[in-house]
Design a protein around this motif. Structure first.
Motif, PDB file in Angstrom:
ATOM      1  N   MET A 174     -13.732 122.646  80.671  1.00  0.00           N
ATOM      2  CA  MET A 174     -12.912 122.489  79.484  1.00  0.00           C
ATOM      3  C   MET A 174     -13.526 123.306  78.348  1.00  0.00           C
ATOM      4  N   THR A 175     -12.686 124.001  77.620  1.00  0.00           N
ATOM      5  CA  THR A 175     -13.107 124.792  76.472  1.00  0.00           C
ATOM      6  C   THR A 175     -12.294 124.351  75.263  1.00  0.00           C
ATOM      7  N   VAL A 176     -12.969 124.140  74.139  1.00  0.00           N
ATOM      8  CA  VAL A 176     -12.276 123.825  72.896  1.00  0.00           C
ATOM      9  C   VAL A 176     -12.392 125.045  71.988  1.00  0.00           C
ATOM     10  N   VAL A 177     -11.240 125.599  71.611  1.00  0.00           N
ATOM     11  CA  VAL A 177     -11.217 126.729  70.691  1.00  0.00           C
ATOM     12  C   VAL A 177     -11.351 126.165  69.283  1.00  0.00           C
ATOM     13  N   LYS A 178     -12.327 126.679  68.536  1.00  0.00           N
ATOM     14  CA  LYS A 178     -12.611 126.191  67.187  1.00  0.00           C
ATOM     15  C   LYS A 178     -12.334 127.289  66.163  1.00  0.00           C
ATOM     16  N   ALA A 179     -12.076 126.872  64.954  1.00  0.00           N
ATOM     17  CA  ALA A 179     -11.845 127.828  63.867  1.00  0.00           C
ATOM     18  C   ALA A 179     -13.152 128.515  63.506  1.00  0.00           C
ATOM     19  N   ASN A 180     -13.104 129.827  63.348  1.00  0.00           N
ATOM     20  CA  ASN A 180     -14.303 130.557  62.934  1.00  0.00           C
ATOM     21  C   ASN A 180     -14.298 130.843  61.440  1.00  0.00           C
ATOM     22  N   MET A 181     -13.239 130.370  60.766  1.00  0.00           N
ATOM     23  CA  MET A 181     -13.163 130.477  59.307  1.00  0.00           C
ATOM     24  C   MET A 181     -12.151 129.457  58.804  1.00  0.00           C
ATOM     25  N   ALA A 182     -12.216 129.167  57.530  1.00  0.00           N
ATOM     26  CA  ALA A 182     -11.252 128.240  56.922  1.00  0.00           C
ATOM     27  C   ALA A 182      -9.967 128.992  56.605  1.00  0.00           C
ATOM     28  N   GLY A 183      -8.853 128.299  56.711  1.00  0.00           N
ATOM     29  CA  GLY A 183      -7.569 128.906  56.387  1.00  0.00           C
ATOM     30  C   GLY A 183      -6.426 127.989  56.749  1.00  0.00           C
ATOM     31  N   THR A 184      -5.226 128.474  56.546  1.00  0.00           N
ATOM     32  CA  THR A 184      -4.015 127.730  56.871  1.00  0.00           C
ATOM     33  C   THR A 184      -3.469 128.237  58.198  1.00  0.00           C
ATOM     34  N   VAL A 185      -3.077 127.320  59.071  1.00  0.00           N
ATOM     35  CA  VAL A 185      -2.469 127.705  60.346  1.00  0.00           C
ATOM     36  C   VAL A 185      -1.103 128.301  60.028  1.00  0.00           C
ATOM     37  N   GLY A 190      -7.310 129.868  81.138  1.00  0.00           N
ATOM     38  CA  GLY A 190      -6.967 128.540  81.624  1.00  0.00           C
ATOM     39  C   GLY A 190      -5.621 128.111  81.100  1.00  0.00           C
ATOM     40  N   VAL A 191      -5.392 126.804  81.153  1.00  0.00           N
ATOM     41  CA  VAL A 191      -4.129 126.222  80.718  1.00  0.00           C
ATOM     42  C   VAL A 191      -4.366 125.437  79.434  1.00  0.00           C
ATOM     43  N   VAL A 192      -3.494 125.645  78.447  1.00  0.00           N
ATOM     44  CA  VAL A 192      -3.590 124.912  77.181  1.00  0.00           C
ATOM     45  C   VAL A 192      -3.231 123.452  77.459  1.00  0.00           C
ATOM     46  N   LYS A 193      -4.200 122.557  77.280  1.00  0.00           N
ATOM     47  CA  LYS A 193      -3.981 121.132  77.542  1.00  0.00           C
ATOM     48  C   LYS A 193      -3.539 120.373  76.302  1.00  0.00           C
ATOM     49  N   LYS A 194      -4.111 120.711  75.142  1.00  0.00           N
ATOM     50  CA  LYS A 194      -3.814 119.955  73.925  1.00  0.00           C
ATOM     51  C   LYS A 194      -3.969 120.874  72.724  1.00  0.00           C
ATOM     52  N   ILE A 195      -2.993 120.831  71.819  1.00  0.00           N
ATOM     53  CA  ILE A 195      -3.071 121.558  70.550  1.00  0.00           C
ATOM     54  C   ILE A 195      -3.316 120.524  69.461  1.00  0.00           C
ATOM     55  N   PHE A 196      -4.389 120.706  68.696  1.00  0.00           N
ATOM     56  CA  PHE A 196      -4.809 119.722  67.700  1.00  0.00           C
ATOM     57  C   PHE A 196      -4.268 119.987  66.298  1.00  0.00           C
ATOM     58  N   VAL A 245     -13.970 125.681  58.951  1.00  0.00           N
ATOM     59  CA  VAL A 245     -14.818 126.271  59.984  1.00  0.00           C
ATOM     60  C   VAL A 245     -15.239 125.176  60.964  1.00  0.00           C
ATOM     61  N   ASP A 246     -15.164 125.486  62.252  1.00  0.00           N
ATOM     62  CA  ASP A 246     -15.548 124.608  63.365  1.00  0.00           C
ATOM     63  C   ASP A 246     -14.579 123.469  63.636  1.00  0.00           C
ATOM     64  N   ASP A 247     -13.424 123.417  62.951  1.00  0.00           N
ATOM     65  CA  ASP A 247     -12.400 122.436  63.319  1.00  0.00           C
ATOM     66  C   ASP A 247     -11.831 122.812  64.690  1.00  0.00           C
ATOM     67  N   ASP A 248     -11.507 121.803  65.493  1.00  0.00           N
ATOM     68  CA  ASP A 248     -10.886 122.029  66.808  1.00  0.00           C
ATOM     69  C   ASP A 248      -9.451 122.514  66.607  1.00  0.00           C
ATOM     70  N   ILE A 249      -9.090 123.565  67.340  1.00  0.00           N
ATOM     71  CA  ILE A 249      -7.727 124.081  67.276  1.00  0.00           C
ATOM     72  C   ILE A 249      -6.950 123.669  68.530  1.00  0.00           C
ATOM     73  N   LEU A 250      -7.509 123.964  69.696  1.00  0.00           N
ATOM     74  CA  LEU A 250      -6.859 123.562  70.937  1.00  0.00           C
ATOM     75  C   LEU A 250      -7.868 123.476  72.068  1.00  0.00           C
ATOM     76  N   GLU A 251      -7.423 122.816  73.143  1.00  0.00           N
ATOM     77  CA  GLU A 251      -8.271 122.606  74.320  1.00  0.00           C
ATOM     78  C   GLU A 251      -7.665 123.358  75.499  1.00  0.00           C
ATOM     79  N   ILE A 252      -8.530 124.060  76.225  1.00  0.00           N
ATOM     80  CA  ILE A 252      -8.109 124.803  77.408  1.00  0.00           C
ATOM     81  C   ILE A 252      -8.875 124.257  78.610  1.00  0.00           C
ATOM     82  N   GLU A 253      -8.147 124.080  79.702  1.00  0.00           N
ATOM     83  CA  GLU A 253      -8.797 123.568  80.912  1.00  0.00           C
ATOM     84  C   GLU A 253      -8.595 124.547  82.040  1.00  0.00           C
TER      85      GLU A 253
END
Length: 70
Positions: free
Chosen positions: A1-12, A47-53, A62-70
């Motif tokens: 499982m991989t969690v993609v995290k924000a590398n900077m602050a901003g608006t989605v 992988g497959v996107v399992k969850k979008i946070f 910075v470092d907020d979870d964006i999505l999970e890939i499995e």
């Protein structure tokens, strides 16, 4: 499982993948808007996107979870 995290602050600004979608390493998954610039955030693994946070319009730090890939 991989969690993609924000590398900077901003608006989605845009989520370019959906849950259940197959992604490749290096593929853009989210575009942030910060300081009037669009910054793509890429998947760190294949992988497959399992969850979008996050949702479009959310402000993330910075470092907020964006999505999970499995």
């Amino acid at each position: 499982m991989t969690v993609v995290k924000a590398n900077m602050a901003g608006t989605v600004w845009k989520i370019v993948v959906s849950e259940g979608e197959q992604v490749q390493e290096g593929q853009d998954v989210v575009i942030l808007e910060s300081m009037k610039m669009e910054i793509p955030i890429a998947s760190e693994a294949a992988g497959v996107v399992k969850k979008i946070f996050v949702q479009e319009g959310d402000f993330i730090n910075v470092d907020d979870d964006i999505l999970e890939i499995e």
